[in-house]
Design a protein around this motif. Structure first.
Motif, PDB file in Angstrom:
ATOM      1  N   ARG A  22       0.811  -1.208   0.000  1.00 43.93           N
ATOM      2  CA  ARG A  22       0.000   0.000   0.000  1.00 43.93           C
ATOM      3  C   ARG A  22       0.850   1.267   0.000  1.00 43.93           C
ATOM      4  N   CYS A  23       0.277   2.326  -0.587  1.00 43.51           N
ATOM      5  CA  CYS A  23       0.997   3.583  -0.737  1.00 43.51           C
ATOM      6  C   CYS A  23       0.028   4.750  -0.594  1.00 43.51           C
ATOM      7  N   SER A  24       0.417   5.734   0.199  1.00 42.72           N
ATOM      8  CA  SER A  24      -0.323   6.991   0.270  1.00 42.72           C
ATOM      9  C   SER A  24       0.555   8.084  -0.291  1.00 42.72           C
ATOM     10  N   PRO A  25       0.072   8.819  -1.282  1.00 43.96           N
ATOM     11  CA  PRO A  25       0.929   9.822  -1.920  1.00 43.96           C
ATOM     12  C   PRO A  25       1.137  11.049  -1.037  1.00 43.96           C
ATOM     13  N   LYS A  26       2.093  11.837  -1.432  1.00 49.37           N
ATOM     14  CA  LYS A  26       2.346  13.127  -0.799  1.00 49.37           C
ATOM     15  C   LYS A  26       1.095  13.987  -0.948  1.00 49.37           C
ATOM     16  N   SER A  27       0.822  14.779   0.078  1.00 52.47           N
ATOM     17  CA  SER A  27      -0.362  15.632   0.055  1.00 52.47           C
ATOM     18  C   SER A  27      -0.389  16.500  -1.204  1.00 52.47           C
ATOM     19  N   GLY A  28      -1.527  16.500  -1.903  1.00 48.93           N
ATOM     20  CA  GLY A  28      -1.688  17.314  -3.106  1.00 48.93           C
ATOM     21  C   GLY A  28      -1.310  16.603  -4.392  1.00 48.93           C
ATOM     22  N   HIS A  29      -0.715  15.433  -4.298  1.00 50.79           N
ATOM     23  CA  HIS A  29      -0.323  14.685  -5.492  1.00 50.79           C
ATOM     24  C   HIS A  29      -1.451  13.763  -5.948  1.00 50.79           C
ATOM     25  N   ASP A  30      -1.517  13.548  -7.277  1.00 51.37           N
ATOM     26  CA  ASP A  30      -2.621  12.767  -7.815  1.00 51.37           C
ATOM     27  C   ASP A  30      -2.158  11.541  -8.617  1.00 51.37           C
ATOM     28  N   THR A  31      -0.869  11.362  -8.737  1.00 50.15           N
ATOM     29  CA  THR A  31      -0.335  10.276  -9.569  1.00 50.15           C
ATOM     30  C   THR A  31       0.603   9.418  -8.733  1.00 50.15           C
ATOM     31  N   VAL A  32       0.440   8.120  -8.878  1.00 53.05           N
ATOM     32  CA  VAL A  32       1.283   7.183  -8.134  1.00 53.05           C
ATOM     33  C   VAL A  32       1.968   6.240  -9.109  1.00 53.05           C
ATOM     34  N   SER A  33       3.264   6.089  -8.931  1.00 49.84           N
ATOM     35  CA  SER A  33       4.044   5.137  -9.726  1.00 49.84           C
ATOM     36  C   SER A  33       4.673   4.116  -8.784  1.00 49.84           C
ATOM     37  N   TRP A  34       4.838   2.899  -9.292  1.00 47.52           N
ATOM     38  CA  TRP A  34       5.466   1.833  -8.513  1.00 47.52           C
ATOM     39  C   TRP A  34       6.738   1.373  -9.213  1.00 47.52           C
ATOM     40  N   TYR A  35       7.737   1.087  -8.398  1.00 47.02           N
ATOM     41  CA  TYR A  35       9.029   0.621  -8.906  1.00 47.02           C
ATOM     42  C   TYR A  35       9.475  -0.592  -8.098  1.00 47.02           C
ATOM     43  N   GLN A  36      10.210  -1.468  -8.761  1.00 45.08           N
ATOM     44  CA  GLN A  36      10.838  -2.613  -8.102  1.00 45.08           C
ATOM     45  C   GLN A  36      12.346  -2.394  -8.110  1.00 45.08           C
ATOM     46  N   GLN A  37      12.963  -2.521  -6.952  1.00 47.44           N
ATOM     47  CA  GLN A  37      14.414  -2.376  -6.870  1.00 47.44           C
ATOM     48  C   GLN A  37      15.013  -3.659  -6.315  1.00 47.44           C
ATOM     49  N   ALA A  38      15.598  -4.446  -7.194  1.00 49.59           N
ATOM     50  CA  ALA A  38      16.302  -5.652  -6.766  1.00 49.59           C
ATOM     51  C   ALA A  38      17.622  -5.250  -6.119  1.00 49.59           C
ATOM     52  N   LEU A  39      18.168  -6.155  -5.337  1.00 49.61           N
ATOM     53  CA  LEU A  39      19.398  -5.869  -4.604  1.00 49.61           C
ATOM     54  C   LEU A  39      20.528  -5.484  -5.561  1.00 49.61           C
ATOM     55  N   GLY A  40      21.146  -4.344  -5.300  1.00 53.15           N
ATOM     56  CA  GLY A  40      22.265  -3.915  -6.114  1.00 53.15           C
ATOM     57  C   GLY A  40      21.896  -3.305  -7.449  1.00 53.15           C
ATOM     58  N   GLN A  41      20.613  -3.060  -7.666  1.00 50.82           N
ATOM     59  CA  GLN A  41      20.145  -2.520  -8.942  1.00 50.82           C
ATOM     60  C   GLN A  41      19.446  -1.176  -8.747  1.00 50.82           C
ATOM     61  N   GLY A  42      19.237  -0.482  -9.847  1.00 50.77           N
ATOM     62  CA  GLY A  42      18.410   0.710  -9.808  1.00 50.77           C
ATOM     63  C   GLY A  42      16.942   0.331  -9.871  1.00 50.77           C
ATOM     64  N   PRO A  43      16.072   1.207  -9.457  1.00 54.17           N
ATOM     65  CA  PRO A  43      14.633   0.921  -9.530  1.00 54.17           C
ATOM     66  C   PRO A  43      14.169   0.713 -10.969  1.00 54.17           C
TER      67      PRO A  43
END
Lengths: 114, 113
Positions: A22-43
């Motif tokens: 679950r994710c709650s965005p920053k106040s006033g924001h309307d768009t949510v993105s999800w990223y996966q970050q494996a160990l030692g990698q970039g998102p």
């Protein structure tokens, strides 16, 4: 002003199970993105939600699905968990209408699949 | 396809010395450019961003970055490193009309006393 929040902070599952993050965005924001970050990698970008619809999707299988609620919060669901799904899952929020592309990240949920 | 390259996996800098972390991108137009920092076990914190205008941008914690179109680079610099700067640094690019970010693989900064 609360930043991006995510729950839970850590999670342990076994192969084949399903998980919801679950994710709650920053106040006033309307768009949510999800990223996966494996160990030692970039998102790596999973998908983005705006106006309760998936707007963009990265190269992830259909086992990864999401939802955005009217209050802009979001869920990431992963079905049929694989060992390779073990990673830090990051949620980022932004304000689409501003025209800016700045994303602010939450602390992440660390998922371990055994 | 868009890509971001951070050629240095690890960098060790003495405390008080200057720092430069390299970032190169591949994209047909001018992208939006970002640097984020990640402390162990934490999320990403935005250090600075470039959208347009002055190619030298200032960020938080005394960091700055310079966009060089001819070199497709956006290197991060700091004149004097503090021990608390030890972390993983990620360069990312975003694109007009999309809010997907493409990240590099990161550079781990170690600060020696």
């Amino acid at each position: 002003d609360a930043g991006v929040t995510q729950s839970p902070t850590h999670l342990i599952k076994t192969r084949g199970q399903q998980v919801t993050l679950r994710c709650s965005p920053k106040s006033g924001h309307d768009t949510v993105s999800w990223y996966q970050q494996a160990l030692g990698q970039g998102p790596q970008f999973i998908f983005q939600y705006y106006e309760e619809e998936e707007r963009q999707r990265g190269n992830f299988p259909d086992r990864f699905s999401g939802h955005q609620f009217p209050n802009y919060s979001s869920e990431l669901n992963v079905n049929a968990l694989l060992l390779g799904d073990s990673a830090l899952y990051l949620c980022a929020s932004s304000l689409r209408s501003s025209g800016g592309e700045t994303q602010y990240f939450g602390p992440g949920t660390r998922l371990l699949v055994l | 396809a868009q890509s971001v390259t951070q050629p240095d996996i690890h960098i060790t800098v003495s405390e008080g010395a200057s720092l430069e972390l390299r970032c190169n991108y591949s994209y047909g137009a001018t992208p939006y450019l970002f640097w984020y920092v990640q402390s162990p076990g934490q999320g990403l914190q935005l250090l600075l961003k470039y959208f347009s205008g002055d190619t030298l941008v200032q960020g938080i914690k005394g960091f700055e970055a310079e966009f060089k179109r001819s070199q497709s680079s956006f290197n991060l610099r700091k004149p004097s490193v503090h021990w608390s700067d030890a972390a993983e640094y990620f360069c990312a690019v975003g694109f007009t009309g999309f809010q997907k970010l493409v990240f590099g693989t990161g550079t781990r900064l170690l600060v020696s006393p």
